[in-house]
Design an enzyme around this catalytic site. Structure first.
Site, PDB file in Angstrom:
ATOM      1  N   GLN A   3      27.732   7.705 -20.937  1.00 14.11           N
ATOM      2  CA  GLN A   3      28.671   9.034 -21.321  1.00 14.11           C
ATOM      3  C   GLN A   3      28.320  10.282 -20.684  1.00 14.11           C
ATOM      4  O   GLN A   3      27.244  11.007 -19.782  1.00 14.11           O
ATOM      5  CB  GLN A   3      28.899   9.324 -22.969  1.00 14.11           C
ATOM      6  N   LYS A  24      33.429   4.857 -29.497  1.00 17.29           N
ATOM      7  CA  LYS A  24      33.365   3.761 -29.559  1.00 17.29           C
ATOM      8  C   LYS A  24      32.042   2.499 -29.809  1.00 17.29           C
ATOM      9  O   LYS A  24      32.556   2.252 -30.130  1.00 17.29           O
ATOM     10  CB  LYS A  24      32.170   4.165 -27.956  1.00 17.29           C
ATOM     11  N   ASP A  47      33.151   0.009 -17.564  1.00 16.76           N
ATOM     12  CA  ASP A  47      33.814   1.312 -17.150  1.00 16.76           C
ATOM     13  C   ASP A  47      34.162   1.223 -16.122  1.00 16.76           C
ATOM     14  O   ASP A  47      34.733   1.742 -15.335  1.00 16.76           O
ATOM     15  CB  ASP A  47      32.990   2.779 -16.841  1.00 16.76           C
TER      16      ASP A  47
END
Ligand code: NAP
Length: 293
Positions: free
Chosen positions: A98, A54, A121
């Protein structure tokens, strides 16, 4: 004869190029490039690889990667204060926590602390709620990627029977909501579904996100259906038939003979996730800059 193999790498590369051009333009206009912050707790090797990917991908499209790391024994309060500081930082457009978190920290209550405008997200209760209501918001990247792949292959969703296998908050539920928003007739299957093959074989578009190697065999698939394989399981490379040892939920060799189009694993849905994450970060940056999305 046989299914069209959907090239997720190529579609993802196009999206990344477009995001890069738009990041460039936004920077010229506002003087600031979008910042994408990743928060990694502990040193799980797979999580390190995802976070590294990422970071690299955001730099490649001209964004500013922000890499925050906390030790495996960080408390929930430590993680919360890291998230609060990123929420308050004007240079941060998007925040990724994460998962999974090591130790006893509760992922969903910590995720909920992310400013919904920076929740690239799409996992906060606010964004999940906006999606359920059909209102604008940030959507989870993987289901957005599936919508892009379906568009690329020309699959019509309006009026179509879409069957999603899996009901996770990360994928199955938002996937079903996006398909419904696109006017599909949506069925969601899970571990308690009775006669899974029969339900799946109604689908014009079958989307599998389970994590069980080659669960979806020929009898699950209506001839001519479009099949999207989200699953990623690691097995012995000699059994996977590829170097990575990664296989999907779909028995590729069987299903390619009946489907009209099919995503491979790897190289199908996988590459789309980061591309759409970058697009979400651009969307978040634009709304901070009060520029039309
Ligand atoms: N970037 C990507 O490519 C990407 C992104 C996200 C996920 N994935 C992959 O997609 C897969 C699913 O991920 P997830 O996070 O959604 O997983 P998850 O949270 O483990 O959810 C799996 C779902 O599958 C259902 N299920 C399990 N066994 C089943 C069976 N035999 N028949 C029917 N349904 C069954 C479960 O039902 P219950 O709810 O009843 O337990 C659950 O809803 C994983 O392989 C993951 O690695 C890939």
């Amino acid at each position: 004869v046989g299914a069209t193999i959907i090239d997720g790498k190529a579609v993802a590369a196009r999206i990344r190029e477009q995001v890069a051009a738009e990041v460039h333009e936004l920077r010229d206009r506002t003087g600031a490039a979008p910042g994408l912050a990743t928060v990694l707790v502990g040193d799980d090797p797979a999580s390190q690889i995802y976070v590294g990917g990422k970071q690299r991908a955001s730099a490649e499209v001209g964004m500013v990667p922000i890499d925050r790391r906390l030790p495996a024994d960080a408390s929930a309060a430590d993680i919360a204060s890291e998230l609060e500081s990123l929420n308050a930082d004007d240079e941060v457009s998007g925040i990724l926590l994460q998962l999974p978190l090591p130790g006893g920290s509760d992922a969903s209550s910590l995720t909920a602390l992310i400013d919904p405008r920076k929740d690239v997200d799409g996992l906060t209760p606010v964004n999940a709620g906006l999606l359920a209501l059909g209102q604008p918001g940030l959507r989870p990247a993987t289901p957005l990627g599936v919508i892009e792949l379906l568009a690329d292959v020309g699959a019509e969703l309006a009026g179509a029977e879409v069957v999603v296998i899996g009901r996770s908050n990360l994928f199955g539920k938002p996937m079903a909501a996006l398909a419904l928003q696109a006017n599909a007739t949506v069925t969601v299957c899970h571990s308690r579904t009775r006669d899974l093959p029969a339900v799946c074989s109604r689908a014009d578009v079958l989307i599998a996100a389970v994590g069980q190697p080659r669960l979806v065999t020929r009898e699950f698939v209506k001839p001519g259906a479009v099949v999207i394989d989200v699953g990623q399981s690691r097995i012995a490379p000699e059994q996977a038939g590829n170097k990575s040892g990664i296989v999907g939920d779909v028995d590729f060799e069987q299903v390619r003979e009946v489907a009209s189009a099919l995503t491979p694993v790897p190289g199908g849905v996988g590459p789309m996730t980061i591309a759409l994450l970058l697009r979400n970060t651009l969307q978040a940056a634009r709304s901070h800059a009060r520029v039309e999305v």
